[in-house]
Design an enzyme around this catalytic site. Structure first.
Site, PDB file in Angstrom:
ATOM      1  N   SER A  37       0.798  -1.210  -0.123  1.00 23.37           N
ATOM      2  CA  SER A  37       0.040   0.050  -0.131  1.00 23.37           C
ATOM      3  C   SER A  37       1.012   1.322  -0.127  1.00 23.37           C
ATOM      4  CB  SER A  37      -0.794  -0.025   1.196  1.00 23.37           C
ATOM      5  OG  SER A  37      -1.936   0.849   1.084  1.00 23.37           O
ATOM      6  N   ASP A  93      -9.787  -5.247  -5.516  1.00 23.29           N
ATOM      7  CA  ASP A  93      -9.252  -4.784  -4.598  1.00 23.29           C
ATOM      8  C   ASP A  93     -10.203  -3.180  -4.454  1.00 23.29           C
ATOM      9  OD1 ASP A  93      -7.862  -2.984  -2.586  1.00 23.29           O
ATOM     10  OD2 ASP A  93      -5.873  -3.398  -3.380  1.00 23.29           O
ATOM     11  N   HIS A 148      -7.616  -5.847  -0.081  1.00 20.34           N
ATOM     12  CA  HIS A 148      -6.353  -4.971  -0.262  1.00 20.34           C
ATOM     13  C   HIS A 148      -5.176  -5.356   0.598  1.00 20.34           C
ATOM     14  CE1 HIS A 148      -4.212  -1.116  -0.863  1.00 20.34           C
ATOM     15  NE2 HIS A 148      -4.032  -0.943   0.348  1.00 20.34           N
TER      16      HIS A 148
END
Length: 267
Positions: A96, A218, A246
């Protein structure tokens, strides 16, 4: 006197080997996010884990909204940590927000990095003309308002949406737990930094071989973003995981571990 980077970021080294794999966590989590990967990776390699300032057991006195105004500040922390530990030629795995943190660090000091793995990373979350980032302005404004109004309620509702595996409620529970461990003011500031960032122009400057790991579905980072990364980073390849959500390093841990090991071992 300021703490050393390894103390500031609560860094730990596991295992041993010629290659060092750096595992960098995403927003709302800490180094424990890699609990499924660490044992297997440490069997063959040296593994470095740490907490971004403001998360986990990092030194909260090191946090300042003036100091951390962009992801570049976190990239400087990574470079300072690698310098202290005299590490070069590492395989950096960023989930991320840490995907772009690693990318910025690798552009700044490419000798420190042998390879980059971007797991659920995005150069821009906000939709733009000709670009699907996954969020509209109204979405982000609503997110910020919810965080400010009732952080606990927001985290409890946000976690299952982001983890995206309703048949695995433990994933949402774990994510909510680490989200709620963050100071709400820090979480809100970091959310602004992440969701308002745009690093699309930085992508062509990355010289390091890169693996883009993308979930099939996602909500935070749609497939279009993974494709965009792979097509705009010069030495990148896209690997689509048989996973949703995610946090595929939680929902499909063996796949993620296998992909990291394979990429680290490739020529």
């Amino acid at each position: 006197m300021p703490l050393a980077p390894s103390q500031q970021n609560n860094a730990r080294i596991l295992g041993a080997g010629d290659t060092t794999i750096v595992l960098a966590h995403g927003f709302g989590t800490d180094q424990t996010a890699w609990r499924h990967q660490m044992p297997a990776l440490a069997e063959r390699h040296r593994v470095l884990v740490f907490d971004n300032v403001g998360a986990g057991r990092s030194d909260l006195s090191a946090y300042s909204p003036r100091r951390y105004q962009s992801l570049r500040s976190y990239a400087i922390d990574v470079l300072n940590l690698l310098e202290e530990l005299a590490l070069e030629d590492v395989v950096f795995v960023g989930h991320s927000m840490s995907g772009m943190i690693g990318l910025l660090a690798a552009i700044e000091e490419p000798r420190r990095f042998r390879k980059l793995v971007l797991l659920g990373a995005s150069p821009r979350y906000l939709d733009d003309e000709g670009y699907e980032g996954g969020f509209k302005r109204a979405d982000l404004d609503g997110l910020y308002e919810a965080m400010q109004t009732n952080y606990h309620a927001w985290a409890s509702g946000f976690a299952p949406i982001v983890t995206g595996n309703p048949d695995k409620p433990d994933l949402a529970r774990d994510f909510a737990h680490t989200l709620l461990a963050m100071r709400p003011d820090i979480a809100l500031t970091v959310a602004h930094i992440i969701f308002e960032s745009d690093h699309r122009a930085d992508l062509p400057n990355l010289e390091v071989p890169t693996l883009v790991l993308q979930s099939q579905a996602d909500v935070a980072v749609p497939m279009s973003v993974g494709t965009f990364l792979a097509s705009h980073i010069p030495r990148a390849e896209l690997h689509v995981l048989d996973a949703t959500g995610h946090t595929p390093h939680w929902s499909a841990p063996e796949q993620v571990t296998s992909a990291i090991l394979s990429f680290a071992a490739s020529a």
